[in-house]
Design a protein around this motif. Structure first.
Motif, mmCIF file in Angstrom:
data_model
loop_
_atom_site.group_PDB
_atom_site.id
_atom_site.type_symbol
_atom_site.label_atom_id
_atom_site.label_comp_id
_atom_site.label_asym_id
_atom_site.label_seq_id
_atom_site.Cartn_x
_atom_site.Cartn_y
_atom_site.Cartn_z
ATOM 1 N N ASP A 204 0.974 -1.074 0.094
ATOM 2 C CA ASP A 204 0.157 -0.081 0.000
ATOM 3 C C ASP A 204 0.977 1.186 -0.008
ATOM 4 O OD1 ASP A 204 -1.997 -1.760 0.072
ATOM 5 O OD2 ASP A 204 -2.443 -1.482 2.264
ATOM 6 N N LEU A 217 -13.237 5.092 -4.885
ATOM 7 C CA LEU A 217 -13.947 3.962 -4.356
ATOM 8 C C LEU A 217 -15.339 3.875 -4.610
ATOM 9 C CD1 LEU A 217 -11.694 3.645 -1.254
ATOM 10 C CD2 LEU A 217 -11.838 2.086 -2.951
ATOM 11 N N PRO A 221 -16.281 -0.808 -0.788
ATOM 12 C CA PRO A 221 -15.641 -0.527 0.614
ATOM 13 C C PRO A 221 -14.273 0.329 0.542
ATOM 14 C CG PRO A 221 -16.053 -2.819 0.335
ATOM 15 C CD PRO A 221 -16.138 -2.157 -1.422
ATOM 16 N N LYS A 222 -14.304 0.935 1.981
ATOM 17 C CA LYS A 222 -12.976 1.858 2.089
ATOM 18 C C LYS A 222 -12.005 0.862 2.243
ATOM 19 C CE LYS A 222 -11.763 6.178 4.177
ATOM 20 N NZ LYS A 222 -12.120 6.947 2.834
ATOM 21 N N ARG A 223 -10.559 1.371 1.786
ATOM 22 C CA ARG A 223 -9.346 0.470 1.775
ATOM 23 C C ARG A 223 -8.376 1.639 1.743
ATOM 24 N NH1 ARG A 223 -9.936 -5.134 1.347
ATOM 25 N NH2 ARG A 223 -12.056 -5.545 0.511
ATOM 26 N N ASN A 226 -3.752 1.110 -2.872
ATOM 27 C CA ASN A 226 -2.871 0.408 -3.321
ATOM 28 C C ASN A 226 -2.696 0.393 -5.089
ATOM 29 O OD1 ASN A 226 -1.517 -2.229 -4.504
ATOM 30 N ND2 ASN A 226 -1.238 -2.637 -2.624
ATOM 31 N N ARG A 229 -4.887 -1.697 -7.016
ATOM 32 C CA ARG A 229 -6.372 -1.910 -7.063
ATOM 33 C C ARG A 229 -6.606 -0.511 -7.809
ATOM 34 N NH1 ARG A 229 -8.031 -5.528 -2.624
ATOM 35 N NH2 ARG A 229 -10.142 -4.629 -2.854
ATOM 36 N N ASP A 239 -14.235 -6.207 -5.639
ATOM 37 C CA ASP A 239 -15.045 -4.971 -5.099
ATOM 38 C C ASP A 239 -15.213 -4.081 -6.397
ATOM 39 O OD1 ASP A 239 -15.078 -5.433 -2.449
ATOM 40 O OD2 ASP A 239 -13.285 -4.249 -2.082
ATOM 41 N N ARG A 431 -21.282 1.620 0.079
ATOM 42 C CA ARG A 431 -20.828 2.430 1.295
ATOM 43 C C ARG A 431 -21.803 3.530 1.121
ATOM 44 N NH1 ARG A 431 -15.624 5.674 1.840
ATOM 45 N NH2 ARG A 431 -15.411 5.407 -0.676
#
Ligand SMILES: NC(=O)c1ccc[n+]([C@@H]2O[C@H](COP(=O)([O-])OP(=O)(O)OC[C@H]3O[C@@H](n4cnc5c(N)ncnc54)[C@H](O)[C@@H]3O)[C@@H](O)[C@H]2O)c1
Length: 440
Positions: A204, A217, A221-223, A226, A229, A239, A431
């Motif tokens: 990340d 996003l 979902p929040k992440r 990276n 992604r 996702d 979300r």
């Protein structure tokens, strides 16, 4: 090519948001102002920008706005539009603001798959026609919502399954439907692509400057950020995408459905899925899948091996349409008819045919969309076709994720009849503040 003349219209006020903007307008000498179509693009990095250019190459089509959550992409693409088309579209980072521009007739959607449903529904609710990239959406529920939205708001919606507008597969359908290969018994599809195993794993990292990552996003979902992604390689993560199965699956499975003009979801799907590529890569989706879709009088088979780049007939991807009298083998570059031999008559049962030059299908698909905006006729790939193809990709992915080799889908009641675990993956959990659209 017609000679083009460029003019700037006088400043117009965009009602609703109180912005004053100079609307760029390219006027083609042979095109009357009432015949112009003003388009805007959401998601400008790669395919969306290609789609936009294919539209701008059509007489009378103007670019009014670009929207991207990555300012680097937005500025680069804006400069390219200025250089190539002498147009200066208004720039946005929030597509909802862009949709307030009344002058936009049509919106092209080139965002990652997890955004398509929201982008499209907001656009049709704002009265815009829509060209939405494939797969139509990242889940079954979103695909169904988009079909309902296009109908409710009476909008022209073209899904980016452009092979429907290209010569090679139109030729294949003509041969199959006119009985030239006899009774169709099987459609065998293969797709072997190196990129399907995903990129090398990276840690990340901080969000790059100029990127509104929360808006990238969106409903997902929040992440932590990276790079794997993000642009391009998001398609290997559930996702946002469905891996090779949905990336190429929708294009090729769509051709299997077209043979019999099927617009139904599959009612039974048999799935083998595994991760057999020897290296660990940045990927959640499967690298190896074999899927069967039994239909009433033929079968479609999907055979995918990510990490390879060779395949049957020396084609990395392709389709064999197998009939009693001949097999048609095709991909976007070539089509060959291999007739069966008749031992009694000592003749081939069908005519040989080959076309090996490849054809462009993106441009005619864009042209078809623009024609349909004007005629209000159904385009080559309306949402019903996009949904059918997408469900043929999403259902085996769901089967693989829940470990259910046979899944039975009840399209009328919108559920799997033999797996509660699979039912949990029909509808995405958005979300906040994003809400899954509800269309009555
Ligand atoms: N028809 C085809 O042959 C074909 C080929 C490639 C890709 N595609 C499809 O095109 C779509 C885009 O794929 P790609 O490879 O160009 O992806 P990409 O990651 O290269 O580009 C997506 C762009 O969307 C932007 N974006 C993300 N969220 C946004 C938001 N809320 N508002 C505005 N912009 C946003 C990103 O910043 C990025 O610039 C996908 O659905 C993909 O499946 C279709």
């Amino acid at each position: 090519m017609n000679r083009r003349k460029f003019i700037n219209r006088t400043a117009m006020t965009s009602a609703g948001i109180g912005l004053t903007t100079i609307l760029p307008s390219k006027v083609w000498s042979s095109v009357s102002p009432s015949d112009t179509i003003n388009v805007a693009l959401i998601g400008c990095n790669s395919m969306g920008f290609g789609d936009l250019q294919n539209h701008l190459d059509i007489a009378g089509v103007n670019c009014l706005a670009l929207c991207d959550v990555d300012e680097n992409v937005l500025n680069k693409r804006s400069a390219e539009i200025a250089a190539k088309y002498n147009q200066h579209p208004k720039l946005f980072s929030d597509f909802r603001k862009m949709l307030e521009l009344k002058e936009i007739d049509a919106v092209i959607i080139g965002t990652p798959d997890h955004w398509h449903c929201l982008n499209m529904v907001y656009a049709v609710q704002a009265g815009k026609d829509v060209y939405v990239e494939k797969p139509m959406a990242n889940t079954i529920a979103e695909c169904s919502i988009m079909v309902s939205a296009a109908r409710k708001y009476s909008r022209i919606v073209q899904v980016g399954q452009q092979q429907r507008s290209g010569f090679i597969f139109q030729k294949a359908m003509e041969l199959i439907k006119s009985g030239k290969i006899g009774q169709l018994r099987k459609v065998n599809i293969w797709a072997n692509f190196e990129y399907g195993v995903g990129p090398d794993i990276v840690p990340d990292s901080p969000v790059p400057a100029g990127v509104d990552y929360d808006m990238w996003l969106g409903p997902a979902p929040k992440r932590p950020f990276n790079a794997n992604r993000f642009h391009g390689s998001w398609r290997h993560f559930w996702d946002y995408g469905g891996g090779l199965m949905s990336d190429w699956g929708v294009h090729l499975l769509d051709m299997g459905l077209w043979t019999k003009d099927l617009v139904q979801a599959p009612d039974k799907v048999l799935t083998y899925a595994a991760n057999t590529f020897p290296e660990k890569r940045a990927r959640e989706t499967f690298d190896t899948m074999t899927v069967s879709y039994p239909k009433s009088d033929f079968v479609i088979n999907w055979d995918m091996t990510a990490g390879l780049q060779r395949g049957p007939y020396d084609m990395s991807y392709g389709i064999a349409f197998i009939g009693d009298d001949a097999t048609i083998v095709a991909n976007r570059s070539k089509i060959n008819v291999y007739p069966e031999w008749d031992n009694d008559t000592k003749k081939y049962k069908a005519e040989e045919y080959a076309f090996l030059e490849g054809t462009e299908s993106h441009k005619p698909h864009a042209q078809n969309f623009i024609d349909c905006i004007k005629s209000r006729q159904q385009p080559a790939c309306p949402p019903e076709y996009g949904r059918a193809a997408a469900l043929h990709a999403h259902i085996p992915n769901i089967a693989a994720r829940v470990g259910e080799p046979v899944l039975l889908w009840d399209d009328k009641n919108n559920r799997f009849t033999n797996s509660e675990a699979a039912n949990q993956l029909i509808t995405p959990k958005y979300r906040a503040p994003w809400i899954l659209p509800k269309i009555d």
